[in-house]
Design a protein around this motif. Structure first.
Motif, mmCIF file in Angstrom:
data_model
loop_
_atom_site.group_PDB
_atom_site.id
_atom_site.type_symbol
_atom_site.label_atom_id
_atom_site.label_comp_id
_atom_site.label_asym_id
_atom_site.label_seq_id
_atom_site.Cartn_x
_atom_site.Cartn_y
_atom_site.Cartn_z
ATOM 1 N N GLY A 1 59.843 -5.169 -3.493
ATOM 2 C CA GLY A 1 59.112 -6.188 -2.751
ATOM 3 C C GLY A 1 57.951 -6.744 -3.552
ATOM 4 N N GLU B 1 51.263 -6.581 -1.934
ATOM 5 C CA GLU B 1 50.473 -7.377 -0.987
ATOM 6 C C GLU B 1 49.009 -6.973 -0.909
ATOM 7 O OE1 GLU B 1 51.586 -9.926 1.096
ATOM 8 O OE2 GLU B 1 53.512 -9.878 0.084
ATOM 9 N N GLN C 1 55.529 -5.259 0.407
ATOM 10 C CA GLN C 1 56.366 -5.800 1.483
ATOM 11 C C GLN C 1 57.649 -6.328 0.867
ATOM 12 O OE1 GLN C 1 55.847 -5.751 4.737
ATOM 13 N NE2 GLN C 1 53.729 -5.050 4.719
ATOM 14 N N PRO D 1 62.406 -5.873 1.104
ATOM 15 C CA PRO D 1 63.629 -5.543 1.827
ATOM 16 C C PRO D 1 63.599 -4.169 2.502
ATOM 17 C CG PRO D 1 64.023 -5.575 -0.551
ATOM 18 C CD PRO D 1 62.640 -6.081 -0.314
ATOM 19 N N TYR D 2 62.712 -3.280 2.086
ATOM 20 C CA TYR D 2 62.590 -1.952 2.697
ATOM 21 C C TYR D 2 61.462 -1.910 3.721
ATOM 22 C CZ TYR D 2 65.555 -0.751 -1.247
ATOM 23 O OH TYR D 2 66.582 -0.716 -2.154
ATOM 24 N N GLY D 3 60.934 -3.076 4.067
ATOM 25 C CA GLY D 3 59.792 -3.151 4.968
ATOM 26 C C GLY D 3 58.518 -2.905 4.186
ATOM 27 N N GLU D 4 57.545 -2.296 4.848
ATOM 28 C CA GLU D 4 56.291 -1.967 4.174
ATOM 29 C C GLU D 4 56.461 -0.627 3.465
ATOM 30 O OE1 GLU D 4 52.404 -0.482 6.110
ATOM 31 O OE2 GLU D 4 52.079 -2.643 5.764
ATOM 32 N N VAL D 5 56.217 -0.636 2.168
ATOM 33 C CA VAL D 5 56.335 0.568 1.354
ATOM 34 C C VAL D 5 54.961 0.873 0.765
ATOM 35 C CG1 VAL D 5 57.445 1.615 -0.655
ATOM 36 C CG2 VAL D 5 58.745 0.047 0.801
ATOM 37 N N ASN E 1 58.223 6.414 4.192
ATOM 38 C CA ASN E 1 57.410 5.380 4.838
ATOM 39 C C ASN E 1 57.955 4.961 6.197
ATOM 40 O OD1 ASN E 1 55.409 5.030 2.793
ATOM 41 N ND2 ASN E 1 56.983 4.112 1.529
ATOM 42 N N ASP E 2 59.126 5.450 6.570
ATOM 43 C CA ASP E 2 59.736 5.043 7.858
ATOM 44 C C ASP E 2 59.060 5.685 9.041
ATOM 45 O OD1 ASP E 2 61.565 3.469 6.530
ATOM 46 O OD2 ASP E 2 63.072 5.026 6.425
#
Length: 183
Positions: free
Chosen positions: A128, A131, A145, A147-151, A182-183
């Motif tokens: 990503g 950010e 930020q 494809p894996y969401g917020e990492v 991070n999930d």
């Protein structure tokens, strides 16, 4: 860095946010500034500051003096010599020219150089875009930020393989399972 959709620049080139005025200090018009990055003394290198007042008005000011004060900095501006004058600056964002920054001797980079880099992992490919930066007692965390969401990536040399500012990329080697944590 765009502010309200406008790229801030001056004659020396692009500007970046160096801090925000959080309070007045004393009766002689000093300002207490929270640096944009904890522990940063970049404000001391500023020749001229672009001040974005809470009203939205923008003005240029010269720093007379900058000194550390705990986690903050104390700033004295030309033409601001009384607490009544200083009060108008509380809440103001301070910007300085990137060209005024001293080159880090240890080869490190400033946050404004890293922000927006595309983060690419050796195994997973594009993770990503970088950010923001979270400052923690142990070590900083890069907020990415994509494809894996917020990492959340630890900002440690062991994970960073290369940074190519011209290509706009940060190459990393993430440990197995970090993305799932991070999930």
């Amino acid at each position: 860095m765009p502010v309200n959709g406008i790229e801030l620049r001056n004659d020396a080139g692009p500007l970046f946010r160096v801090g925000v005025v959080v309070a007045t200090h004393g009766l002689r018009g000093d300002l207490r500034v929270r640096p944009a990055t904890a522990g940063s003394l970049a404000l001391a290198d500023a020749r001229e500051l672009t001040v974005l007042l809470p009203s939205g008005e923008r003005c240029l000011r010269t720093a007379r003096r900058v000194s550390p004060h705990g986690a903050s900095l104390l700033l004295a501006l030309e033409g601001c010599s009384h607490i009544d004058q200083a009060q108008a600056y509380v809440g103001a964002e301070l910007y300085m020219a990137q060209a005024d920054l001293a080159t880090p001797e240890d080869g490190s980079l400033y946050w404004h150089q890293l922000e927006g880099l595309r983060v690419i992992d050796r195994r997973l490919g594009v993770v990503g875009t970088l950010e923001s930066l979270l400052e923690t007692p142990g070590h900083d965390l890069y907020v990415v930020q994509g494809p894996y969401g917020e990492v959340l990536l630890p900002a440690v040399a062991a994970m960073i393989e290369a940074i190519d500012l011209e290509a706009g990329e940060m190459r990393v080697n993430l440990p197995e399972g970090l993305i799932g944590l991070n999930d």
